[in-house]
Design a protein around this motif. Structure first.
Motif, short mmCIF file in Angstrom:
data_model
loop_
_atom_site.label_atom_id
_atom_site.label_comp_id
_atom_site.label_asym_id
_atom_site.label_seq_id
_atom_site.Cartn_x
_atom_site.Cartn_y
_atom_site.Cartn_z
N LYS A 27 123.52 13.98 47.38
CA LYS A 27 124.43 14.09 46.24
C LYS A 27 123.68 14.19 44.91
N ASP A 28 122.41 13.94 44.91
CA ASP A 28 121.65 13.90 43.67
C ASP A 28 120.53 14.93 43.72
N VAL A 29 120.88 16.15 44.06
CA VAL A 29 119.91 17.24 44.09
C VAL A 29 119.57 17.63 42.65
N SER A 30 118.29 17.77 42.35
CA SER A 30 117.88 18.14 40.99
C SER A 30 117.32 19.55 40.99
N ASP A 31 117.31 20.15 39.81
CA ASP A 31 116.71 21.47 39.70
C ASP A 31 115.21 21.42 39.97
N LEU A 32 114.56 20.39 39.44
CA LEU A 32 113.10 20.31 39.52
C LEU A 32 112.69 18.87 39.82
N ILE A 33 111.76 18.72 40.74
CA ILE A 33 111.14 17.42 41.03
C ILE A 33 109.72 17.46 40.49
N VAL A 34 109.37 16.51 39.66
CA VAL A 34 108.02 16.42 39.11
C VAL A 34 107.37 15.16 39.64
N ILE A 35 106.16 15.31 40.20
CA ILE A 35 105.44 14.17 40.76
C ILE A 35 104.26 13.84 39.85
N GLY A 36 104.35 12.72 39.16
CA GLY A 36 103.27 12.27 38.29
C GLY A 36 103.66 12.29 36.82
N ALA A 37 103.51 11.14 36.15
CA ALA A 37 103.92 11.01 34.76
C ALA A 37 102.71 10.88 33.84
N GLY A 38 101.78 11.85 33.96
CA GLY A 38 100.72 12.00 32.98
C GLY A 38 101.13 13.04 31.96
N ALA A 39 100.17 13.57 31.22
CA ALA A 39 100.50 14.55 30.18
C ALA A 39 101.13 15.80 30.77
N GLY A 40 100.59 16.32 31.87
CA GLY A 40 101.12 17.53 32.48
C GLY A 40 102.51 17.33 33.05
N GLY A 41 102.69 16.27 33.83
CA GLY A 41 103.97 16.03 34.46
C GLY A 41 105.07 15.73 33.45
N MET A 42 104.77 14.90 32.46
CA MET A 42 105.80 14.57 31.46
C MET A 42 106.14 15.78 30.59
N THR A 43 105.14 16.61 30.28
CA THR A 43 105.44 17.83 29.52
C THR A 43 106.36 18.74 30.31
N THR A 44 106.06 18.93 31.58
CA THR A 44 106.91 19.78 32.43
C THR A 44 108.33 19.26 32.47
N ALA A 45 108.48 17.96 32.71
CA ALA A 45 109.80 17.36 32.80
C ALA A 45 110.54 17.48 31.47
N LEU A 46 109.84 17.26 30.37
CA LEU A 46 110.47 17.31 29.05
C LEU A 46 110.95 18.73 28.72
N VAL A 47 110.09 19.72 28.90
CA VAL A 47 110.47 21.09 28.58
C VAL A 47 111.61 21.55 29.49
N ALA A 48 111.53 21.19 30.77
CA ALA A 48 112.61 21.57 31.69
C ALA A 48 113.94 20.97 31.24
N ALA A 49 113.91 19.70 30.86
CA ALA A 49 115.15 19.05 30.42
C ALA A 49 115.68 19.69 29.14
N LEU A 50 114.78 20.02 28.23
CA LEU A 50 115.20 20.66 26.98
C LEU A 50 115.75 22.06 27.22
N GLN A 51 115.40 22.67 28.37
CA GLN A 51 115.94 23.98 28.74
C GLN A 51 117.22 23.86 29.55
N GLY A 52 117.70 22.64 29.72
CA GLY A 52 118.96 22.44 30.41
C GLY A 52 118.86 22.20 31.90
N LEU A 53 117.65 22.04 32.43
CA LEU A 53 117.48 21.78 33.85
C LEU A 53 117.60 20.29 34.13
N SER A 54 118.07 19.96 35.32
CA SER A 54 118.08 18.56 35.75
C SER A 54 116.73 18.26 36.40
N VAL A 55 116.17 17.09 36.07
CA VAL A 55 114.80 16.77 36.48
C VAL A 55 114.75 15.40 37.12
N THR A 56 114.01 15.30 38.22
CA THR A 56 113.65 14.02 38.81
C THR A 56 112.14 13.85 38.62
#
Length: 584
Positions: A12-41
């Motif tokens: 029930k909680d399928v996301s557009d994008l799954i990001v593994i790792g909350a360093g600079a690369g992972g958090m940037t990916t998740a942030l930009v994806a969210a700002l583009q309207g994607l759902s992120v885990t």
């Protein structure tokens, strides 16, 4: 893969994008994806964000960036291209270098306009190599200072810096702060700056376990985490990657362990691996280093290469570089119980006047003021003939009082506990010191004698210390005639063993220009992305300048998010067209 019945499935909680790792690369990916309207885990294996980035300087290398141009610093994208081409040769077959150069300033501008990410020009911060297109200023950007109090109780989620790089047990200090603190009695500006940050730290410690005035990599990580929270992205802490899930050749999810419960997370667009590279994975490390030498790592201790291993099981391949690691020289600090921690010697002592590095024969072998990466390369090169691992920093008491030595702070006058712990060797004479570290006394005496002669003339005839802009930038500008050359003559004399350590891996997963992971045939593995150190470095093992790991991590995180957004748009267009035709 076949999922065991004991694994819980979050359908029930399928996301557009799954990001593994909350360093600079992972958090940037998740942030930009969210700002583009994607759902992120966003999954993080530990209780804190930041990984190795949190303990770094946080610098990013962006040729032709708009921040530097706005204050009149002259650099261009084309000069950056000329510089990299001179070092690396022809473009890689997937165009990643051009993609980075062409997107870097755009990515940072996007983040600054849509979030709390803020960078400031580093001013004079020379590139590390003397090739056509090299810059003295305008390319390096540093994260703007951040007030950790803005995070409230979530401040605890920011991984702290290395303990030995904090002052008074918990105060962060940037390069300007260190300069002011060391020279606090030289002028009023230094005094007031020092008083201000010390007063802030004293106030912080009434409520926090460490200072909340964040600079360097800690400021970058805190800004990213704050921005993620503003964008509504929730980080799933204590959630480790176990495996990737594939369906008909496409990655469709991730099997994770969240606090002891195994979960199957589903994704519409893909999984992004940003776990920090090979880290402390022994098998990967030994496969990438051919001389059978072991060495410590400054990578975050919980980084075990999980992302790369999982990708390999999914058919991914490594883009192997001849020089697979990015280096820093470190001293080993003994701890109770036989363990140790590492102190990186970047610029605080190694590049200052009055210190030399000698090999196992007591002879100098390198320009001590070269970049950290290139100094360690010289250690490895020398180690083939005359043992330079460890090498030894040699200095005198006046040097230590002025600049410190590793974990020994400037101004220290009593050294017994450092010697008793085994951290340093001291002796009233150079000959006695040579015997304590096992080198030929006459060789060490001659090395020091030559150094003292060079200090008088300002010219290092052997290795050219102080002859480049990078050298003088990290030296002591108030010391004449050469900011990197000084006398070694005031007993007692000191020796500190120095070892090579990797800060990150250059070898990583092969990807295309959008961060899509490739298989052994060079074909895309649909639904699988990599950025940061999980992705092979676009520098191909070279180290051109400051920030060449974090910069690409963020830029390719940005490109991955945009690529995923395009894939979603195409999917929606395809679905709309199909529904249109079916309705007719």
């Amino acid at each position: 893969m076949v999922v065991n019945r004991s694994v819980q499935t979050e359908k029930k909680d399928v996301s557009d994008l799954i990001v593994i790792g909350a360093g600079a690369g992972g958090m940037t990916t998740a942030l930009v994806a969210a700002l583009q309207g994607l759902s992120v885990t966003l999954c993080e294996a530990t209780e804190q964000v930041g990984g190795t980035t949190a303990t770094s300087a946080g610098t990013i290398w962006i040729p032709g960036n708009h921040q530097s141009k706005e204050i009149g610093l002259d650099d261009s994208l084309e000069n950056g291209r000329v510089y990299l081409d001179a070092i690396l040769g022809k473009e890689d077959p997937h165009g990643r270098r051009s993609a980075y150069l062409g997107t870097a300033d755009e990515a940072i501008a996007f983040l600054e306009s849509r979030s709390e990410i803020k960078f400031v020009p580093a001013g004079i911060h020379p590139d590390y190599l003397q090739f056509p297109g090299a810059a003295v200023s305008g390319r390096a950007l540093g994260p703007a200072e951040f007030d950790g109090r803005r995070l409230g109780s979530e401040f605890r989620r920011i991984r702290p810096p290395l303990q030995d790089l904090m002052i008074l047990g918990g105060m962060m200090a940037g390069k300007a702060d260190v300069k002011a603190l060391i020279g606090r009695y030289r002028n009023w500006n230094n005094f007031f700056h020092s008083a201000k940050i010390l007063a802030r730290y004293g106030q912080d410690r009434l409520s926090y376990r460490r200072g909340t005035r964040l600079v360097l990599g800690n400021a970058l990580i805190a800004r990213l985490y704050y921005s993620l929270r503003q964008a509504g992205v929730i980080v799933r802490f204590n959630t480790e990657l176990c495996d990737l899930v594939r369906d008909r050749g496409r990655v469709t999810g991730a099997l994770v362990n969240e606090g002891g419960t195994r979960l199957l997370l589903h994704t519409r667009l893909g999984v992004v691996l940003a776990t920090g590279g090979i880290g402390h994975n022994r098998t990967l490390r030994s496969s990438l280093w051919s001389n059978n030498a072991s060495f410590p790592s400054l990578a975050f201790e919980r980084n075990r290469g999980d992302g790369i291993v999982a990708a390999q099981r999914a058919g991914a391949v490594l883009d192997r570089h001849k020089d697979s690691f990015f280096w820093q020289p470190v001293s080993r600090i003994p701890e109770k119980g036989g363990s140790e921690r590492l102190f990186p010697h970047l610029y605080l002592d190694r590049t200052k006047p009055g210190i030399i590095a000698v090999d196992g024969t007591g002879n100098r072998f390198a320009n001590e003021a070269a970049s950290y990466h290139h100094f360690v390369e010289a250690m490895w090169a020398r180690n083939g003939s005359d043992n330079a691992i460890p090498c030894y920093f040699i200095c005198d008491s006046l040097f230590v009082r002025s600049y410190g030595l590793g974990i020994i702070a400037p101004g220290t006058r009593f050294f017994q506990r450092y010697e008793e712990s085994g951290y340093i060797k001291t002796d009233p004479t150079l000959a006695g010191l040579a015997k304590k570290i096992g080198v030929e006394p006459q060789s060490l005496l001659l090395s020091v004698k030559k150094n003292n002669q060079y200090a008088l003339t300002g010219h290092d005839a052997d290795f050219g210390q102080g002859s480049t802009l990078l050298n003088t930038f990290n030296g002591d500008p108030g010391h004449k005639p050469n900011p990197c050359l000084g006398q070694i003559s005031a007993p007692p004399f000191f020796a500190l063993a120095i070892w090579p350590a990797d800060a990150a891996s250059s070898t990583g997963l092969a990807t295309d220009a959008d961060g899509v992971v490739l298989d052994e045939n060079g074909s895309r593995i649909c639904g699988l992305y990599a950025c940061g150190n999980d992705m092979a470095s676009i520098m191909n093992g070279a180290y051109p300048g400051p920030g060449i790991t974090i910069g690409p991590a963020m830029v390719f995180g940005y490109r991955i998010a945009l690529h995923a957004k395009r894939m979603l748009s195409r999917s929606q267009e395809h679905l709309a067209m199909r529904n249109f035709h079916e309705s007719k």
